[in-house]
Design an enzyme around this catalytic site. Structure first.
Site, PDB file in Angstrom:
ATOM      1  N   LYS A 157      35.916  26.349  21.953  1.00  0.00           N
ATOM      2  CA  LYS A 157      36.355  26.027  23.319  1.00  0.00           C
ATOM      3  C   LYS A 157      36.187  24.534  23.554  1.00  0.00           C
ATOM      4  CE  LYS A 157      37.464  28.267  27.227  1.00  0.00           C
ATOM      5  NZ  LYS A 157      38.155  29.534  27.429  1.00  0.00           N
ATOM      6  N   TYR A 163      48.823  42.912  39.327  1.00  0.00           N
ATOM      7  CA  TYR A 163      50.128  43.410  39.792  1.00  0.00           C
ATOM      8  C   TYR A 163      50.835  44.196  38.682  1.00  0.00           C
ATOM      9  CZ  TYR A 163      54.915  43.417  41.539  1.00  0.00           C
ATOM     10  OH  TYR A 163      56.176  43.814  41.956  1.00  0.00           O
ATOM     11  N   VAL A 211      47.829  39.488  36.664  1.00  0.00           N
ATOM     12  CA  VAL A 211      47.543  40.631  35.795  1.00  0.00           C
ATOM     13  C   VAL A 211      47.499  41.939  36.589  1.00  0.00           C
ATOM     14  CG1 VAL A 211      45.885  41.627  34.164  1.00  0.00           C
ATOM     15  CG2 VAL A 211      46.259  39.163  34.179  1.00  0.00           C
ATOM     16  N   GLY A 271      42.365  42.917  43.243  1.00  0.00           N
ATOM     17  CA  GLY A 271      42.993  41.648  42.867  1.00  0.00           C
ATOM     18  C   GLY A 271      44.343  41.904  42.235  1.00  0.00           C
ATOM     19  N   VAL A 272      45.398  41.788  43.069  1.00  0.00           N
ATOM     20  CA  VAL A 272      46.739  42.059  42.528  1.00  0.00           C
ATOM     21  C   VAL A 272      47.493  40.743  42.291  1.00  0.00           C
ATOM     22  CG1 VAL A 272      47.411  44.460  42.891  1.00  0.00           C
ATOM     23  CG2 VAL A 272      47.161  42.983  44.877  1.00  0.00           C
ATOM     24  N   GLY A 273      46.895  39.922  41.422  1.00  0.00           N
ATOM     25  CA  GLY A 273      47.519  38.650  41.034  1.00  0.00           C
ATOM     26  C   GLY A 273      48.398  38.867  39.818  1.00  0.00           C
TER      27      GLY A 273
HETATM   28  P1  NAD Z   1      45.248  35.537  39.562  1.00  0.00           P
HETATM   29  O1  NAD Z   1      44.586  34.365  40.192  1.00  0.00           O
HETATM   30  O2  NAD Z   1      46.729  35.508  39.359  1.00  0.00           O
HETATM   31  O3  NAD Z   1      44.904  36.881  40.369  1.00  0.00           O
HETATM   32  C1  NAD Z   1      43.673  37.159  40.901  1.00  0.00           C
HETATM   33  C2  NAD Z   1      43.895  37.831  42.258  1.00  0.00           C
HETATM   34  O4  NAD Z   1      42.635  38.250  42.763  1.00  0.00           O
HETATM   35  C3  NAD Z   1      44.513  36.898  43.291  1.00  0.00           C
HETATM   36  O5  NAD Z   1      45.624  37.508  43.926  1.00  0.00           O
HETATM   37  C4  NAD Z   1      43.364  36.658  44.277  1.00  0.00           C
HETATM   38  O6  NAD Z   1      43.815  36.450  45.602  1.00  0.00           O
HETATM   39  C5  NAD Z   1      42.584  37.949  44.143  1.00  0.00           C
HETATM   40  N1  NAD Z   1      41.172  37.867  44.535  1.00  0.00           N
HETATM   41  C6  NAD Z   1      40.299  36.836  44.372  1.00  0.00           C
HETATM   42  N2  NAD Z   1      39.076  37.176  44.834  1.00  0.00           N
HETATM   43  C7  NAD Z   1      39.175  38.442  45.295  1.00  0.00           C
HETATM   44  C8  NAD Z   1      38.265  39.346  45.882  1.00  0.00           C
HETATM   45  N3  NAD Z   1      36.992  39.003  46.092  1.00  0.00           N
HETATM   46  N4  NAD Z   1      38.715  40.575  46.207  1.00  0.00           N
HETATM   47  C9  NAD Z   1      40.003  40.946  45.995  1.00  0.00           C
HETATM   48  N5  NAD Z   1      40.908  40.121  45.436  1.00  0.00           N
HETATM   49  C10 NAD Z   1      40.509  38.888  45.098  1.00  0.00           C
HETATM   50  O7  NAD Z   1      44.489  35.749  38.169  1.00  0.00           O
HETATM   51  P2  NAD Z   1      44.970  36.617  36.924  1.00  0.00           P
HETATM   52  O8  NAD Z   1      45.599  35.705  35.931  1.00  0.00           O
HETATM   53  O9  NAD Z   1      45.690  37.827  37.398  1.00  0.00           O
HETATM   54  O10 NAD Z   1      43.553  37.026  36.304  1.00  0.00           O
HETATM   55  C11 NAD Z   1      42.764  38.049  36.884  1.00  0.00           C
HETATM   56  C12 NAD Z   1      41.434  38.114  36.155  1.00  0.00           C
HETATM   57  O11 NAD Z   1      41.674  38.393  34.769  1.00  0.00           O
HETATM   58  C13 NAD Z   1      40.629  36.822  36.174  1.00  0.00           C
HETATM   59  O12 NAD Z   1      39.258  37.130  36.210  1.00  0.00           O
HETATM   60  C14 NAD Z   1      40.962  36.176  34.840  1.00  0.00           C
HETATM   61  O13 NAD Z   1      39.914  35.323  34.390  1.00  0.00           O
HETATM   62  C15 NAD Z   1      41.094  37.386  33.951  1.00  0.00           C
HETATM   63  N6  NAD Z   1      41.953  37.163  32.786  1.00  0.00           N
HETATM   64  C16 NAD Z   1      43.261  36.812  32.962  1.00  0.00           C
HETATM   65  C17 NAD Z   1      44.058  36.601  31.843  1.00  0.00           C
HETATM   66  C18 NAD Z   1      45.514  36.248  31.994  1.00  0.00           C
HETATM   67  O14 NAD Z   1      46.244  36.289  30.974  1.00  0.00           O
HETATM   68  N7  NAD Z   1      46.013  35.924  33.174  1.00  0.00           N
HETATM   69  C19 NAD Z   1      43.519  36.737  30.554  1.00  0.00           C
HETATM   70  C20 NAD Z   1      42.175  37.128  30.409  1.00  0.00           C
HETATM   71  C21 NAD Z   1      41.403  37.327  31.546  1.00  0.00           C
END
Ligand code: NAD
Length: 367
Positions: free
Chosen positions: A80, A187, A185, A181-183
């Site tokens: 990293k 979603y 991933v 958390g429907v971001g």
């Molecule tokens: P993102 O930021 O797109 O989505 C996260 C969602 O969670 C957002 O909509 C945010 O508003 C919501 N959120 C934040 N705090 C909250 C709470 N306390 N309660 C409810 N909702 C809340 O992130 P992502 O890319 O979808 O990643 C989600 C998780 O997965 C993160 O922890 C990230 O580190 C992990 N992750 C993501 C990936 C990837 O490829 N995107 C890979 C490995 C791990």
């Protein structure tokens, strides 16, 4: 801070400090273990309180990548980078990331970088001007693009493996699933679960993601009351530490049998993983479940990205989760510990093969 003592503690291979006065670059790359292949791990661009915090962060994250990559069955090691951001010093990002790219090139393939917190495809494009040892750049032929769909798919298949363990069938049909958390991933995970006939509840702290989830067919619940409903599977897909003293009481009341989500570091402390085990809840360890993104990125180094091949690799998360459950049963330990053992056993087994002589460019035979 005694750096060598820290390196020795978890047997880190290498720590590289990089400085370039012209561009303001201050970076640290930590290569934890390259037994399985070159160290792969993202570059974090972050403001740290002090240098010690940055060192601790890079040590922790590099080791985490070794475990994640090993437990995912990838032929890569763990590493990293952190680049120390100075908000007071306006720098040319292009110049700074290109300077960093030249250092990466100097490592001659021992380290491959990618995007992480604070970096995107744009910074990877700068790095790519100086080195090929970078993934997720939009410029490289055979690049893989946004990793979130692969991450979501990996969480989905891993969740099915966990459901099989808890309910005897890996079908999600008729199951009630809470996605927190429907971001990016969460979603896509909700979408896959709905498609399979699950009843999906969703929560988020922002209105826009909630709105999108509602349109998808999720029932929206508020964060404060999300555990008041009856839930079979809880999918934490927001931030870390969502499994803690407070939530555990509610998790029990909601009747949750499986926890399988994308968020990193879901257990506030390891003792919460022990508690889940005592409660008989099937916990699918986060770093195996959310490895789809890194599996996709690693596929770029198989002569260019191939979506079909990457999807096959991501599907193997199902098998990896099953292996974790088997180790947990074999050793009578919680699944979060079994995940570490899966990684360590693979590294040890491969390390032993390195005792066999193979000719390489540095061999005495080539001099
Ligand atoms: P993102 O930021 O797109 O989505 C996260 C969602 O969670 C957002 O909509 C945010 O508003 C919501 N959120 C934040 N705090 C909250 C709470 N306390 N309660 C409810 N909702 C809340 O992130 P992502 O890319 O979808 O990643 C989600 C998780 O997965 C993160 O922890 C990230 O580190 C992990 N992750 C993501 C990936 C990837 O490829 N995107 C890979 C490995 C791990």
């Amino acid at each position: 801070m005694e750096i060598f003592k820290s390196l020795e503690e978890h047997d880190y291979e290498q720590m590289i400090f990089m400085q370039d006065k012209e561009t303001g670059l201050k970076a640290i790359t930590c290569i934890h273990d390259t037994t399985l292949g070159p160290g792969l791990g993202g570059t974090r661009y972050w403001t740290y309180e002090n240098e010690e915090d940055a060192i601790e962060d890079v040590l922790r994250l590099a080791r985490g990548m070794t475990y994640k990559n090993a437990a995912s069955g990838l032929p890569i090691g763990g590493a990293k980078t952190v680049i120390l951001k100075d908000p007071k010093n306006q720098v040319s990002k292009e110049a700074m990331f290109r300077a960093f790219g030249r250092f990466v090139e100097g490592l001659n393939g021992r380290y491959i970088t990618a995007a992480d917190v604070g970096t995107t495809e744009v910074e990877m494009d700068y790095i790519y001007q100086e080195t090929n040892y970078v993934a997720g750049t939009g410029l490289k032929p055979g690049t893989s693009g946004n990793p979130s769909p692969s991450t979501a798919h990996g969480v989905y298949v891993g969740m099915k493996a966990a459901a099989k363990k808890a309910f005897g069938s890996d079908s999600l049909q008729g199951k009630s699933i809470l996605v927190e958390g429907v971001g990016k991933v969460g979603y896509l995970l909700a979408e896959a679960a709905i498609k399979e006939g699950a009843k999906v509840y969703a929560t988020d702290i922002f209105e826009r993601p909630k709105e999108r989830a509602r349109e998808l067919g999720c029932e929206i619940v508020e964060a404060e009351s999300m555990f008041d409903i009856k839930i079979d599977i809880y999918a934490p897909c927001a931030l870390g530490a969502s499994i803690n003293d407070e939530s555990l009481k509610k998790i029990e009341k909601a009747g949750i049998k499986v926890i399988a989500g994308a968020a990193n570091n879901q257990l506030a402390e390891t003792r919460h993983g022990d508690k889940l085990d005592e409660m008989g809840i099937v916990y699918a360890p986060d770093y195996i479940l959310n490895a789809g993104g890194v599996i996709q990125v690693a596929d770029e180094f198989n002569g260019g990205y191939n979506a079909e091949r990457a999807r096959k690799s991501v599907n193997r998360i199902y098998d990896q989760i099953e292996k974790v459950f088997k180790i947990a049963e074999r050793d009578g330990i919680p699944t979060y510990k079994a995940a570490d053992i899966l990684a360590e056993e693979r590294i040890t087994a491969v390390r032993n093969t390195k005792s066999i002589f193979a000719r390489d460019s540095k061999s005495i035979l080539n001099r």
